[in-house]
Design a protein around this motif. Structure first.
Motif, PDB file in Angstrom:
ATOM      1  N   ARG A  44     -64.596  77.680  73.317  1.00  0.00           N
ATOM      2  CA  ARG A  44     -63.547  78.608  73.285  1.00  0.00           C
ATOM      3  C   ARG A  44     -63.528  80.161  73.670  1.00  0.00           C
ATOM      4  O   ARG A  44     -62.625  80.566  73.855  1.00  0.00           O
ATOM      5  N   ALA A  45     -64.831  80.606  73.788  1.00  0.00           N
ATOM      6  CA  ALA A  45     -65.230  81.988  73.811  1.00  0.00           C
ATOM      7  C   ALA A  45     -64.693  82.318  75.216  1.00  0.00           C
ATOM      8  O   ALA A  45     -65.030  81.557  76.201  1.00  0.00           O
ATOM      9  N   MET A  89     -52.744  79.386  79.581  1.00  0.00           N
ATOM     10  CA  MET A  89     -53.030  80.563  79.054  1.00  0.00           C
ATOM     11  C   MET A  89     -53.552  80.738  77.700  1.00  0.00           C
ATOM     12  O   MET A  89     -54.413  81.336  77.332  1.00  0.00           O
ATOM     13  N   ILE A  90     -52.826  79.751  76.774  1.00  0.00           N
ATOM     14  CA  ILE A  90     -53.439  79.806  75.395  1.00  0.00           C
ATOM     15  C   ILE A  90     -54.819  79.209  75.413  1.00  0.00           C
ATOM     16  O   ILE A  90     -55.866  79.678  74.882  1.00  0.00           O
ATOM     17  N   LEU A  95     -56.383  81.711  72.510  1.00  0.00           N
ATOM     18  CA  LEU A  95     -55.437  82.334  71.594  1.00  0.00           C
ATOM     19  C   LEU A  95     -55.306  80.985  70.450  1.00  0.00           C
ATOM     20  O   LEU A  95     -55.049  79.768  70.730  1.00  0.00           O
ATOM     21  N   PRO A  96     -54.961  81.397  68.924  1.00  0.00           N
ATOM     22  CA  PRO A  96     -54.918  80.275  67.974  1.00  0.00           C
ATOM     23  C   PRO A  96     -53.356  79.968  68.069  1.00  0.00           C
ATOM     24  O   PRO A  96     -53.124  78.721  67.552  1.00  0.00           O
ATOM     25  N   SER A  97     -52.356  80.460  68.645  1.00  0.00           N
ATOM     26  CA  SER A  97     -51.074  80.157  68.875  1.00  0.00           C
ATOM     27  C   SER A  97     -50.595  80.817  69.935  1.00  0.00           C
ATOM     28  O   SER A  97     -51.109  81.471  70.839  1.00  0.00           O
ATOM     29  N   ALA A  98     -49.189  80.688  70.357  1.00  0.00           N
ATOM     30  CA  ALA A  98     -48.373  81.317  71.378  1.00  0.00           C
ATOM     31  C   ALA A  98     -47.883  82.385  71.161  1.00  0.00           C
ATOM     32  O   ALA A  98     -47.163  83.208  71.965  1.00  0.00           O
ATOM     33  N   VAL A  99     -48.159  83.107  70.050  1.00  0.00           N
ATOM     34  CA  VAL A  99     -47.763  84.630  69.674  1.00  0.00           C
ATOM     35  C   VAL A  99     -48.762  85.326  70.228  1.00  0.00           C
ATOM     36  O   VAL A  99     -49.947  85.373  70.138  1.00  0.00           O
ATOM     37  N   VAL A 100     -48.263  86.497  70.908  1.00  0.00           N
ATOM     38  CA  VAL A 100     -48.918  87.504  71.575  1.00  0.00           C
ATOM     39  C   VAL A 100     -48.485  88.982  71.138  1.00  0.00           C
ATOM     40  O   VAL A 100     -47.021  88.923  70.819  1.00  0.00           O
ATOM     41  N   ASN A 101     -49.166  89.968  71.255  1.00  0.00           N
ATOM     42  CA  ASN A 101     -48.797  91.338  70.541  1.00  0.00           C
ATOM     43  C   ASN A 101     -48.643  92.129  71.722  1.00  0.00           C
ATOM     44  O   ASN A 101     -49.531  92.174  72.594  1.00  0.00           O
ATOM     45  N   PRO A 102     -47.705  93.277  71.612  1.00  0.00           N
ATOM     46  CA  PRO A 102     -47.714  94.176  72.758  1.00  0.00           C
ATOM     47  C   PRO A 102     -49.200  94.969  72.965  1.00  0.00           C
ATOM     48  O   PRO A 102     -49.620  95.330  71.906  1.00  0.00           O
TER      49      PRO A 102
END
Length: 111
Positions: A44-45, A89-90, A95-102
């Motif tokens: 996953r890295a 993309m995940i 990424l652990p989920s579909a949540v991304v941060n600005p």
């Protein structure tokens, strides 16, 4: 009251064949679990920006204040099912989920 008590030295610990098998299997199970977790983490890295990354990631974007993976997928790969692009993309970015941060840098999968 002056009687002294003598203790016999304990006999050395002896394992039966079944005991040795249980110990060997337990150690093997712990090692296999460790290897499995290590391989899973390594798979996953993502690379830190080396040469091999360009073969997988087409480009990168910085997430804006109101961006979502869905919106980025629609903008970056029109004509491709956004569900597929979001999942890629995940996976690509681990990424652990579909949540991304600005401000987060997201790699877009190559076509």
């Amino acid at each position: 009251m002056g009687a002294s008590v003598r203790f016999r030295p304990a006999a050395p610990l002896r394992l039966t064949r079944r005991g040795r098998v249980v110990i060997v299997c337990g150690v093997a199970l712990v090692l296999l679990a460790g290897l499995w977790m290590g391989a899973r983490h390594g798979a996953r890295a993502t690379s830190g920006g080396g040469e091999g990354e360009s073969a997988v990631a087409g480009e990168s974007v910085v997430v804006g204040p109101h961006d979502t993976l869905w919106g980025i997928a629609v903008r970056s790969r029109p004509g491709v099912d956004p569900r597929v692009t979001v999942q890629r993309m995940i996976d690509l970015n681990a990424l652990p989920s579909a949540v991304v941060n600005p401000g987060q840098k997201i790699y877009i999968p190559a076509r």
